[in-house]
Write a protein that holds these residues in place. Structure first.
Motif, PDB file in Angstrom:
ATOM      1  N   GLU A   4       0.810  -1.341   0.182  1.00  0.00           N
ATOM      2  CA  GLU A   4       0.044   0.095  -0.035  1.00  0.00           C
ATOM      3  C   GLU A   4       0.707   1.266   0.173  1.00  0.00           C
ATOM      4  O   GLU A   4       0.754   2.173  -0.670  1.00  0.00           O
ATOM      5  N   THR A  11      -5.659   2.532  -1.515  1.00  0.00           N
ATOM      6  CA  THR A  11      -7.073   2.033  -0.841  1.00  0.00           C
ATOM      7  C   THR A  11      -7.629   3.367  -0.212  1.00  0.00           C
ATOM      8  O   THR A  11      -9.000   3.504   0.026  1.00  0.00           O
ATOM      9  N   HIS A  42     -11.414  -3.715   1.419  1.00  0.00           N
ATOM     10  CA  HIS A  42     -10.739  -3.542   0.031  1.00  0.00           C
ATOM     11  C   HIS A  42      -9.289  -3.729   0.242  1.00  0.00           C
ATOM     12  O   HIS A  42      -8.828  -3.701  -0.794  1.00  0.00           O
ATOM     13  N   THR A  43      -8.565  -3.697   1.314  1.00  0.00           N
ATOM     14  CA  THR A  43      -6.951  -3.812   1.039  1.00  0.00           C
ATOM     15  C   THR A  43      -6.888  -5.285   1.131  1.00  0.00           C
ATOM     16  O   THR A  43      -7.466  -6.252   1.736  1.00  0.00           O
ATOM     17  N   GLU A  44      -5.669  -5.661   0.612  1.00  0.00           N
ATOM     18  CA  GLU A  44      -5.373  -7.122   0.261  1.00  0.00           C
ATOM     19  C   GLU A  44      -4.167  -7.470   1.259  1.00  0.00           C
ATOM     20  O   GLU A  44      -4.031  -8.538   1.689  1.00  0.00           O
ATOM     21  N   ASP A  45      -3.138  -6.494   1.703  1.00  0.00           N
ATOM     22  CA  ASP A  45      -2.168  -6.931   2.675  1.00  0.00           C
ATOM     23  C   ASP A  45      -2.282  -6.230   3.891  1.00  0.00           C
ATOM     24  O   ASP A  45      -1.399  -5.654   4.390  1.00  0.00           O
ATOM     25  N   SER A  46      -3.377  -6.612   4.505  1.00  0.00           N
ATOM     26  CA  SER A  46      -3.705  -6.142   5.858  1.00  0.00           C
ATOM     27  C   SER A  46      -3.270  -7.243   6.898  1.00  0.00           C
ATOM     28  O   SER A  46      -3.662  -8.147   6.842  1.00  0.00           O
ATOM     29  N   LYS A  50      -5.035 -10.852   7.845  1.00  0.00           N
ATOM     30  CA  LYS A  50      -4.150 -12.102   8.251  1.00  0.00           C
ATOM     31  C   LYS A  50      -4.512 -12.637   9.657  1.00  0.00           C
ATOM     32  O   LYS A  50      -4.537 -13.835   9.674  1.00  0.00           O
ATOM     33  N   ASP A  54     -10.748 -12.749   6.223  1.00  0.00           N
ATOM     34  CA  ASP A  54     -11.524 -11.918   5.207  1.00  0.00           C
ATOM     35  C   ASP A  54     -12.845 -11.984   5.556  1.00  0.00           C
ATOM     36  O   ASP A  54     -13.392 -12.864   5.261  1.00  0.00           O
ATOM     37  N   HIS A  57     -14.880 -13.559   2.699  1.00  0.00           N
ATOM     38  CA  HIS A  57     -14.785 -14.799   2.419  1.00  0.00           C
ATOM     39  C   HIS A  57     -15.875 -15.711   3.045  1.00  0.00           C
ATOM     40  O   HIS A  57     -16.138 -15.616   4.075  1.00  0.00           O
TER      41      HIS A  57
END
Length: 69
Positions: A4, A11, A42-46, A50, A54, A57
């Motif tokens: 990011e 984001t 909407h963030t993928e590497d948070s 983790k 998600d 999901h």
């Protein structure tokens, strides 16, 4: 979060700020909370995703995924 930062925090600019601007009838606190939740979604590497999973999901759906903070 490094991705990011390296990308200029897309984001925030694509999801967070538009949420703050478009929710003019809500209180400042509600607007900020909604912006935070939208950005987390909407963030993928948070680290949040983790550690907590998600929320979009299918495995994480259910009453727990929808309960308020």
């Amino acid at each position: 979060m490094r991705g990011e930062a390296a990308s200029g925090f897309p984001t925030i600019f694509e999801y967070g700020l538009p949420t703050l601007v478009n929710r003019q009838g809500a209180t400042q606190n509600d607007r900020q909370l909604e912006a935070l939740l939208v950005m987390a979604r909407h963030t993928e590497d948070s680290t949040l995703i983790k550690r907590a999973g998600d929320p979009g999901h299918p495995q994480v759906e259910g009453p727990t995924a929808r309960s308020p903070l």
